[in-house]
Design an enzyme around this catalytic site. Sequence first.
Site, PDB file in Angstrom:
ATOM      1  N   LYS A  16      -1.594  30.963 -51.145  1.00  0.00           N
ATOM      2  CA  LYS A  16      -2.523  31.388 -50.086  1.00  0.00           C
ATOM      3  C   LYS A  16      -3.959  31.509 -50.621  1.00  0.00           C
ATOM      4  O   LYS A  16      -4.178  31.549 -51.841  1.00  0.00           O
ATOM      5  CB  LYS A  16      -2.035  32.706 -49.486  1.00  0.00           C
ATOM      6  CG  LYS A  16      -0.680  32.567 -48.748  1.00  0.00           C
ATOM      7  CD  LYS A  16      -0.349  33.830 -47.965  1.00  0.00           C
ATOM      8  CE  LYS A  16       0.944  33.676 -47.183  1.00  0.00           C
ATOM      9  NZ  LYS A  16       1.195  34.839 -46.292  1.00  0.00           N
ATOM     10  N   TYR A  72       2.252  28.858 -38.063  1.00  0.00           N
ATOM     11  CA  TYR A  72       2.809  30.205 -37.885  1.00  0.00           C
ATOM     12  C   TYR A  72       3.158  30.494 -36.422  1.00  0.00           C
ATOM     13  O   TYR A  72       3.182  31.659 -36.022  1.00  0.00           O
ATOM     14  CB  TYR A  72       1.819  31.245 -38.401  1.00  0.00           C
ATOM     15  CG  TYR A  72       1.825  31.415 -39.911  1.00  0.00           C
ATOM     16  CD1 TYR A  72       2.984  31.811 -40.588  1.00  0.00           C
ATOM     17  CD2 TYR A  72       0.679  31.214 -40.660  1.00  0.00           C
ATOM     18  CE1 TYR A  72       2.998  31.989 -41.966  1.00  0.00           C
ATOM     19  CE2 TYR A  72       0.676  31.393 -42.049  1.00  0.00           C
ATOM     20  CZ  TYR A  72       1.847  31.780 -42.692  1.00  0.00           C
ATOM     21  OH  TYR A  72       1.862  31.966 -44.051  1.00  0.00           O
ATOM     22  N   ASN A  89      -0.734  38.134 -49.195  1.00  0.00           N
ATOM     23  CA  ASN A  89       0.382  38.352 -50.121  1.00  0.00           C
ATOM     24  C   ASN A  89       0.616  37.173 -51.070  1.00  0.00           C
ATOM     25  O   ASN A  89       1.720  36.989 -51.576  1.00  0.00           O
ATOM     26  CB  ASN A  89       1.655  38.731 -49.342  1.00  0.00           C
ATOM     27  CG  ASN A  89       2.126  37.644 -48.412  1.00  0.00           C
ATOM     28  OD1 ASN A  89       1.428  36.639 -48.207  1.00  0.00           O
ATOM     29  ND2 ASN A  89       3.299  37.817 -47.829  1.00  0.00           N
ATOM     30  N   HIS A 142       3.473  31.926 -49.628  1.00  0.00           N
ATOM     31  CA  HIS A 142       4.451  31.794 -48.554  1.00  0.00           C
ATOM     32  C   HIS A 142       5.576  30.904 -49.050  1.00  0.00           C
ATOM     33  O   HIS A 142       5.333  29.950 -49.779  1.00  0.00           O
ATOM     34  CB  HIS A 142       3.826  31.144 -47.304  1.00  0.00           C
ATOM     35  CG  HIS A 142       4.852  30.647 -46.318  1.00  0.00           C
ATOM     36  ND1 HIS A 142       5.444  31.471 -45.399  1.00  0.00           N
ATOM     37  CD2 HIS A 142       5.432  29.428 -46.164  1.00  0.00           C
ATOM     38  CE1 HIS A 142       6.336  30.764 -44.698  1.00  0.00           C
ATOM     39  NE2 HIS A 142       6.339  29.524 -45.143  1.00  0.00           N
ATOM     40  N   GLU A 178       8.939  22.842 -42.077  1.00  0.00           N
ATOM     41  CA  GLU A 178       7.654  23.153 -42.730  1.00  0.00           C
ATOM     42  C   GLU A 178       7.214  22.022 -43.662  1.00  0.00           C
ATOM     43  O   GLU A 178       6.019  21.732 -43.784  1.00  0.00           O
ATOM     44  CB  GLU A 178       7.764  24.476 -43.493  1.00  0.00           C
ATOM     45  CG  GLU A 178       7.951  25.671 -42.569  1.00  0.00           C
ATOM     46  CD  GLU A 178       8.001  27.011 -43.284  1.00  0.00           C
ATOM     47  OE1 GLU A 178       8.124  28.035 -42.606  1.00  0.00           O
ATOM     48  OE2 GLU A 178       7.914  27.030 -44.540  1.00  0.00           O
TER      49      GLU A 178
END
Length: 141
Positions: free
Chosen positions: A10, A50, A113, A116, A127
């Site tokens: 990220k 998402y 965080n 992913h 994905e």
Amino acid sequence: AIERTLSIIKPNAVAKDAIGAILGRFETAGLKIVAARMLHMSREQASAFYAIHQGKPFFDELVDFMISGPVMVQVLEGEDAVAKNREIMGATNPAQAAPGTIRADFADSFTENAAHGSDSPDNAAVEIAFFFPEGVCPRTR
Ligand code: CMP
């Protein structure tokens, strides 16, 4: 079984120059990087990726964050790749991530965080196709 999973480093982890450290953890654990691409997602792209979280209270913050800078997306391949990747990442909420996991070491918040990872082999296929529609070469060594 040999599986593939979609991994995203990220924007916060890219910004802190942790790409190499994170990819190294995957490789050390036996997950092979079979595809990788750096990109700066559009709002439309991040919202589509998402889509399952649309309407949740954290959705807007999540999309804003995911388009705040470039990300590194990879396809990881190996034995039980989905579960193995999730173990190396640690809990989604970094406050609950075990010591030594990616999220424990590189996360800044629940949203920021650091990484992913797909949560099932079925979602991994979806994905992977999202970011690598041209397909992914198998690793033969
Ligand atoms: P990720 O694996 O990318 O999937 C969805 C993301 O939403 C998740 O990691 C978190 O970064 C973010 N998020 C923020 N708040 C929450 C929350 N309360 N529950 C789940 N995910 C959250």
